[in-house]
Every structure is written in C-alpha cells, then in structure tokens.
Scaffold this motif. Sequence first.
Motif, PDB file in Angstrom:
ATOM      1  N   ARG A   1     -11.861  -5.032  13.042  1.00 29.74           N
ATOM      2  CA  ARG A   1     -10.334  -5.569  14.556  1.00 29.74           C
ATOM      3  C   ARG A   1      -9.351  -4.597  14.525  1.00 29.74           C
ATOM      4  O   ARG A   1      -9.302  -3.614  15.268  1.00 29.74           O
ATOM      5  N   ARG A   2      -8.765  -4.135  13.165  1.00 31.00           N
ATOM      6  CA  ARG A   2      -7.743  -3.203  12.395  1.00 31.00           C
ATOM      7  C   ARG A   2      -8.757  -1.410  12.772  1.00 31.00           C
ATOM      8  O   ARG A   2      -8.266  -0.975  12.214  1.00 31.00           O
TER       9      ARG A   2
ATOM     10  N   TRP B   1      -1.515 -11.633   3.327  1.00 34.11           N
ATOM     11  CA  TRP B   1      -0.242 -11.445   4.163  1.00 34.11           C
ATOM     12  C   TRP B   1      -0.383  -9.931   3.425  1.00 34.11           C
ATOM     13  O   TRP B   1      -0.020  -9.136   4.586  1.00 34.11           O
ATOM     14  N   ILE B   2       0.231  -9.441   2.338  1.00 30.40           N
ATOM     15  CA  ILE B   2       0.172  -8.144   1.724  1.00 30.40           C
ATOM     16  C   ILE B   2      -0.819  -7.526   1.996  1.00 30.40           C
ATOM     17  O   ILE B   2      -0.645  -6.259   2.831  1.00 30.40           O
ATOM     18  N   GLY B   3      -2.115  -7.344   2.019  1.00 29.34           N
ATOM     19  CA  GLY B   3      -3.226  -6.502   2.330  1.00 29.34           C
ATOM     20  C   GLY B   3      -3.875  -5.745   3.584  1.00 29.34           C
ATOM     21  O   GLY B   3      -3.965  -4.959   3.884  1.00 29.34           O
ATOM     22  N   SER B   4      -3.658  -7.473   4.823  1.00 28.57           N
ATOM     23  CA  SER B   4      -3.357  -6.942   6.219  1.00 28.57           C
ATOM     24  C   SER B   4      -2.341  -5.642   6.728  1.00 28.57           C
ATOM     25  O   SER B   4      -2.947  -5.024   7.066  1.00 28.57           O
ATOM     26  N   ALA B   5      -1.153  -5.700   5.879  1.00 27.33           N
ATOM     27  CA  ALA B   5      -0.236  -4.934   6.762  1.00 27.33           C
ATOM     28  C   ALA B   5      -0.729  -3.705   5.361  1.00 27.33           C
ATOM     29  O   ALA B   5      -0.391  -2.476   5.976  1.00 27.33           O
ATOM     30  N   THR B   6      -1.070  -3.675   4.093  1.00 27.88           N
ATOM     31  CA  THR B   6      -1.285  -2.515   3.712  1.00 27.88           C
ATOM     32  C   THR B   6      -2.665  -1.405   3.972  1.00 27.88           C
ATOM     33  O   THR B   6      -2.920  -0.412   4.470  1.00 27.88           O
ATOM     34  N   VAL B   7      -3.785  -2.020   4.815  1.00 24.51           N
ATOM     35  CA  VAL B   7      -4.390  -1.965   5.671  1.00 24.51           C
ATOM     36  C   VAL B   7      -4.123  -0.867   7.341  1.00 24.51           C
ATOM     37  O   VAL B   7      -4.226  -0.126   7.091  1.00 24.51           O
TER      38      VAL B   7
END
Length: 297
Positions: A42-43, A11-17
Amino acid sequence: MRVFVTGASGWIGSATVDELLDTGHGVVGLARSDASAAALERRGATVLRGDLDDPDSLHRGASEADAVVHLANKHDWGNPAESDRAERAAVATMAEALVGTGRPFVVANALSGLVEGRSVLETDPSPAVGPGSDRGGSENLALDYVDRGVRTVITRFAPSVHGAGDWGFVTFLVAAARRRGVSGYLGDGSATWSAVHRSDAARLIRLGLENASGGTRLHVVAEEFVTTRAIAEAIGRALDLPVVSVAPADAGEHFGIVGSFFGMTMTASSELTRKAVDWEPTGPSLIEDIDSGAYTR
C-alpha cells in the motif's frame, strides 16, 4: 537507489520507507506476514518475504539492492540471548552480501549500556564485542566490514522515538499510569532520556544512507536531556492523574517491563551527527507530543 529495508513495517521502519519513497528512492521491504506485506505494498514498496531467521532472503535482499537499512530486531525480552544471536547472524549475512561493493549498510543500535555517567558521543565505540554481548556485538561486527568494502553507517537510537502511534517505552508508561491511577517516576525523577520524533529519525536514516562516510556513527537524538519526572508529569497532565514518586525497589511491580529502563539515564549528544549529514530536527518534542494527546487519544 533501490534500498532493502528490514523492519520495514515497524514503527521506525514504516516512517523510513515513506521517507525513502517520498525522496525518489525505491524500497524493497522484508515482510514476514501477509499483513506486513500488504502494508508495504500500500505504501508503494516492493515486498520480499522472509525474516531474520531466513538467511537466504536476507542475502538476496542485500545482494540485489543498492543500499541496505537494517532496522529489524526480535526484541524477545523473555529470551534476549536469542535476539542477540539472530541480530548478529542477520548482520553477518547481509554484510557478506555487500563485501567489495562500496554500498551503504545502515545498521541500528540502541544507546543504553554504551557508557555510564555522561552522554554518549559519536566517537564512543560500543563496548559490545562478540556473539555473547548485547545485540550480538552487531555494531562492531558491521563496522569490521568497512575495511572489506562496505560503507557501514551505524544509527544509534534515542530510547524514545516518539509520535502518534508509538508502541515503545512511553506507551508502557501511559498504560501503567492508567492501570495504577497515578503517573509515576522513579526516585527523585532526575534520570534522563534522550528523545527524537519519528519523522526526524526517518529523515536522518535517509541522510545517513545518502551522505555518511563508511565507519560513521550517527546519533538519532533531537533532545539530549528529558527528565523522567518531566515525562511522568506530562503523562499526568494528559490523563488528569496525580504524579507520584515510586520507590526504585517497586519499579517492576508498578511499571511492568519498562520499569527496569525508567530509572536509567540514557542520553547522547548528536552534535557531530548534525554536522556530518546536515541534519536539523524539526518535529515536536517528547513533552509536546504527550501534551498534545499523541499517547492518550
């Protein structure tokens, strides 16, 4: 910088990436599953397969990176001792890989249990010391490496890191309200939580990585005080359900796993954090998110 991120698909990690990539950094994300690996690719991130029980992948990721952001945690509520053990071992492995480099090592921690009776300050040391303590004492362990040439930065997270798609505490409260047909709060609802929007949390992690000095504790907190009654009332409005008080003795039965947290005051100041890295939250408040339907669509 080439940044190694654990918990990169969370949850936090994907936004941080996304935040790191959008600001020109490269990202290597730790992935334990094919689905997580595909999401990272994909990111636009590079994938390193492994998990918290794979010291070789952790050491490799840390040693080959210009910086490390450690956000992963097992969160094994049925066996917290295992989560604590894995957390301490992971922090030790990555910190050893960074010894003498001066590279940043951003380590996540929670606010709960740090102090009682007031908001936690950045100057408050964590009371968790040693392998048998909460999260394996990983905050203090990571800070021990500052004197060994690691630029450790601690990020202490509000109990609610909110936004559309959140699967944290508020999601459990919404599920309990739907199940029970009422939106509840414990006792008089005066217990308070701190909160931060997910986008603000990701930006603070990036700013800490870029600018914070070794040994700094940053509080990922936009709102210092949100009463649990206000949270329950917002959920009631969003679901069109009555709002009721629940006796503390019935917390577990009514709310499930989140019941043990909902009656706790978990707050922190972020005054020093904002000054240290020039961070100003801009995202919606927790109540605004709930009112907007972020948790009930």
